[in-house]
Scaffold this motif. Structure first.
Motif, PDB file in Angstrom:
ATOM      1  N   ALA A  63       0.962  -1.061   0.023  1.00 29.48           N
ATOM      2  CA  ALA A  63       0.113   0.068  -0.034  1.00 29.48           C
ATOM      3  C   ALA A  63       0.782   1.387  -0.265  1.00 29.48           C
ATOM      4  O   ALA A  63       1.932   1.337   0.168  1.00 29.48           O
ATOM      5  CB  ALA A  63      -0.812  -0.091   1.206  1.00 29.48           C
ATOM      6  N   VAL A  64       0.264   2.361  -0.608  1.00 27.25           N
ATOM      7  CA  VAL A  64       0.915   3.498  -0.415  1.00 27.25           C
ATOM      8  C   VAL A  64       0.400   4.711   0.500  1.00 27.25           C
ATOM      9  O   VAL A  64      -0.744   4.838   0.783  1.00 27.25           O
ATOM     10  CB  VAL A  64       0.839   4.236  -2.042  1.00 27.25           C
ATOM     11  CG1 VAL A  64       1.540   5.593  -2.224  1.00 27.25           C
ATOM     12  CG2 VAL A  64       1.361   3.125  -2.833  1.00 27.25           C
ATOM     13  N   VAL A  65       1.458   5.227   1.073  1.00 27.84           N
ATOM     14  CA  VAL A  65       1.184   6.491   2.163  1.00 27.84           C
ATOM     15  C   VAL A  65       1.742   7.525   1.582  1.00 27.84           C
ATOM     16  O   VAL A  65       3.166   7.723   1.491  1.00 27.84           O
ATOM     17  CB  VAL A  65       1.667   5.928   3.523  1.00 27.84           C
ATOM     18  CG1 VAL A  65       1.457   7.219   4.287  1.00 27.84           C
ATOM     19  CG2 VAL A  65       0.901   4.942   4.060  1.00 27.84           C
ATOM     20  N   SER A  66       1.067   8.650   1.411  1.00 23.90           N
ATOM     21  CA  SER A  66       1.464   9.999   0.715  1.00 23.90           C
ATOM     22  C   SER A  66       1.736  11.038   1.860  1.00 23.90           C
ATOM     23  O   SER A  66       0.775  11.259   2.436  1.00 23.90           O
ATOM     24  CB  SER A  66       0.983  10.327  -0.312  1.00 23.90           C
ATOM     25  OG  SER A  66       1.196  11.657  -0.925  1.00 23.90           O
ATOM     26  N   GLN A  67       2.833  11.493   1.920  1.00 20.68           N
ATOM     27  CA  GLN A  67       3.033  12.616   2.985  1.00 20.68           C
ATOM     28  C   GLN A  67       3.250  14.062   2.317  1.00 20.68           C
ATOM     29  O   GLN A  67       4.212  13.892   1.278  1.00 20.68           O
ATOM     30  CB  GLN A  67       4.175  12.386   3.668  1.00 20.68           C
ATOM     31  CG  GLN A  67       4.165  12.958   5.343  1.00 20.68           C
ATOM     32  CD  GLN A  67       5.253  12.202   6.285  1.00 20.68           C
ATOM     33  OE1 GLN A  67       5.622  11.310   6.198  1.00 20.68           O
ATOM     34  NE2 GLN A  67       5.867  13.328   7.075  1.00 20.68           N
TER      35      GLN A  67
ATOM     36  N   CYS B 210      -0.804  13.446   6.037  1.00 19.44           N
ATOM     37  CA  CYS B 210      -0.549  12.206   5.760  1.00 19.44           C
ATOM     38  C   CYS B 210      -1.771  11.270   5.131  1.00 19.44           C
ATOM     39  O   CYS B 210      -2.622  11.186   5.863  1.00 19.44           O
ATOM     40  CB  CYS B 210       0.009  11.360   7.138  1.00 19.44           C
ATOM     41  SG  CYS B 210       0.598   9.645   6.746  1.00 19.44           S
ATOM     42  N   ARG B 211      -1.530  10.790   3.966  1.00 20.29           N
ATOM     43  CA  ARG B 211      -2.774  10.038   3.188  1.00 20.29           C
ATOM     44  C   ARG B 211      -2.396   8.878   2.864  1.00 20.29           C
ATOM     45  O   ARG B 211      -1.328   8.522   2.342  1.00 20.29           O
ATOM     46  CB  ARG B 211      -3.046  11.033   2.104  1.00 20.29           C
ATOM     47  CG  ARG B 211      -3.698  12.598   2.351  1.00 20.29           C
ATOM     48  CD  ARG B 211      -4.055  13.003   1.059  1.00 20.29           C
ATOM     49  NE  ARG B 211      -4.471  14.379   1.188  1.00 20.29           N
ATOM     50  CZ  ARG B 211      -5.683  14.708   1.380  1.00 20.29           C
ATOM     51  NH1 ARG B 211      -6.648  13.661   1.559  1.00 20.29           N
ATOM     52  NH2 ARG B 211      -6.074  15.948   1.445  1.00 20.29           N
ATOM     53  N   SER B 212      -3.311   7.853   3.260  1.00 23.18           N
ATOM     54  CA  SER B 212      -3.221   6.590   2.781  1.00 23.18           C
ATOM     55  C   SER B 212      -4.039   6.514   1.593  1.00 23.18           C
ATOM     56  O   SER B 212      -5.156   6.968   1.323  1.00 23.18           O
ATOM     57  CB  SER B 212      -3.771   5.459   3.719  1.00 23.18           C
ATOM     58  OG  SER B 212      -5.237   5.833   4.042  1.00 23.18           O
ATOM     59  N   LEU B 213      -3.441   6.183   0.420  1.00 23.43           N
ATOM     60  CA  LEU B 213      -3.895   6.342  -0.943  1.00 23.43           C
ATOM     61  C   LEU B 213      -4.689   5.210  -1.477  1.00 23.43           C
ATOM     62  O   LEU B 213      -5.639   5.444  -2.165  1.00 23.43           O
ATOM     63  CB  LEU B 213      -2.741   6.560  -1.920  1.00 23.43           C
ATOM     64  CG  LEU B 213      -1.899   7.888  -1.761  1.00 23.43           C
ATOM     65  CD1 LEU B 213      -1.022   7.912  -2.959  1.00 23.43           C
ATOM     66  CD2 LEU B 213      -2.611   9.019  -1.525  1.00 23.43           C
ATOM     67  N   ASP B 214      -4.455   3.961  -1.024  1.00 23.52           N
ATOM     68  CA  ASP B 214      -5.300   3.011  -1.556  1.00 23.52           C
ATOM     69  C   ASP B 214      -5.798   1.912  -0.383  1.00 23.52           C
ATOM     70  O   ASP B 214      -6.112   0.596  -0.875  1.00 23.52           O
ATOM     71  CB  ASP B 214      -4.309   2.340  -2.716  1.00 23.52           C
ATOM     72  CG  ASP B 214      -2.910   1.952  -2.150  1.00 23.52           C
ATOM     73  OD1 ASP B 214      -2.466   1.247  -2.976  1.00 23.52           O
ATOM     74  OD2 ASP B 214      -2.793   2.062  -0.985  1.00 23.52           O
TER      75      ASP B 214
END
Lengths: 110, 115
Positions: free
Chosen positions: B2-6, B23-27
């Motif tokens: 999974a991808v976490v975007s900061q 901080c966002r969890s993308l999927d």
């Protein structure tokens, strides 16, 4: 809390094997992890081992776990210059909480 | 995985101002998010744990009024450094977990410099 200890620095030549050691503290940890951090970046999970296992192999990576001594190691076979980074072991303490080791800086020279 | 975007990856702010880091969890849906602080050449120190829809749990020694954490949705947590001072300059990293995955996934980190 007590520290999760790692040796600070390891230098190897390209093609050699690298062994990074970690001494953790919580014998009830369910999972133990190895993360890689490149300069200025976040952490990349390399592998993890369940606490009832002694060994786990994943391509060039081998994790050994000695629960009696609370000792974890990561072996990287055929180390490449791209493997140069900081490596952190981590144990989970309590529900979902990760405690990281002090980090080992791996330098791979050509 | 999974991808976490900061975001942002780097920020420079003046002393006394506030800075927000996302901080966002993308999927995947992150039921729990963690915020860490990392000083140069040191390990990650957990600052707080936040569960969606509830107040964050701060580690001992972390000022909750200075480091405001909001986890309003299953894909977004924010850390606001209020009245920043030069000693708050550091690398801040978030991670996110869900009930689906065994491991936590980490954001790319935010380098905060307070001048």
């Amino acid at each position: 809390g007590e520290d999760v200890e790692q040796s600070l620095f390891l230098s190897v030549r390209e093609g050699d094997s690298s062994v990074i050691n970690c001494t953790y503290t919580d014998s009830s940890s369910t999972y133990l992890y190895w993360y890689k951090q490149e300069p200025g970046a976040g952490l990349q999970l390399l592998t993890y081992i369940f606490s009832n296992m002694d060994m786990k192999q994943d391509q060039r990576l081998t994790v050994l776990l000695n629960k009696k001594d609370k000792h974890l190691s990561l072996r990287i076979a055929d180390t490449q210059t791209g493997d140069s980074a900081i490596y952190f072991c981590a144990e989970n303490r309590g529900f979902q909480k990760l405690v990281f080791g002090t980090g080992t800086r791996l330098l791979v020279s050509p | 995985g999974a991808v976490v975007s900061q975001h942002p990856s780097r920020v420079i702010c003046k002393s006394g101002t506030s800075v927000k880091i996302e901080c966002r969890s993308l999927d995947f849906q992150a039921t729990t998010m963690f915020w860490y602080r990392q000083f140069p050449k040191q390990s990650l120190m957990l600052m707080a744990t936040s569960n969606e829809g509830s107040k964050a749990t701060y580690e001992q020694g972390v000022e909750k009024d200075k480091f405001l954490i909001n986890h309003a949705s299953l894909t977004l947590s924010t850390l606001t450094v209020t009245s920043a001072h030069p000693e708050d300059s550091s690398f801040y990293i978030c991670s996110a977990r869900s009930t689906v995955y065994t491991e936590a996934f980490f954001g790319q980190g935010t380098r905060l410099t307070v001048v």
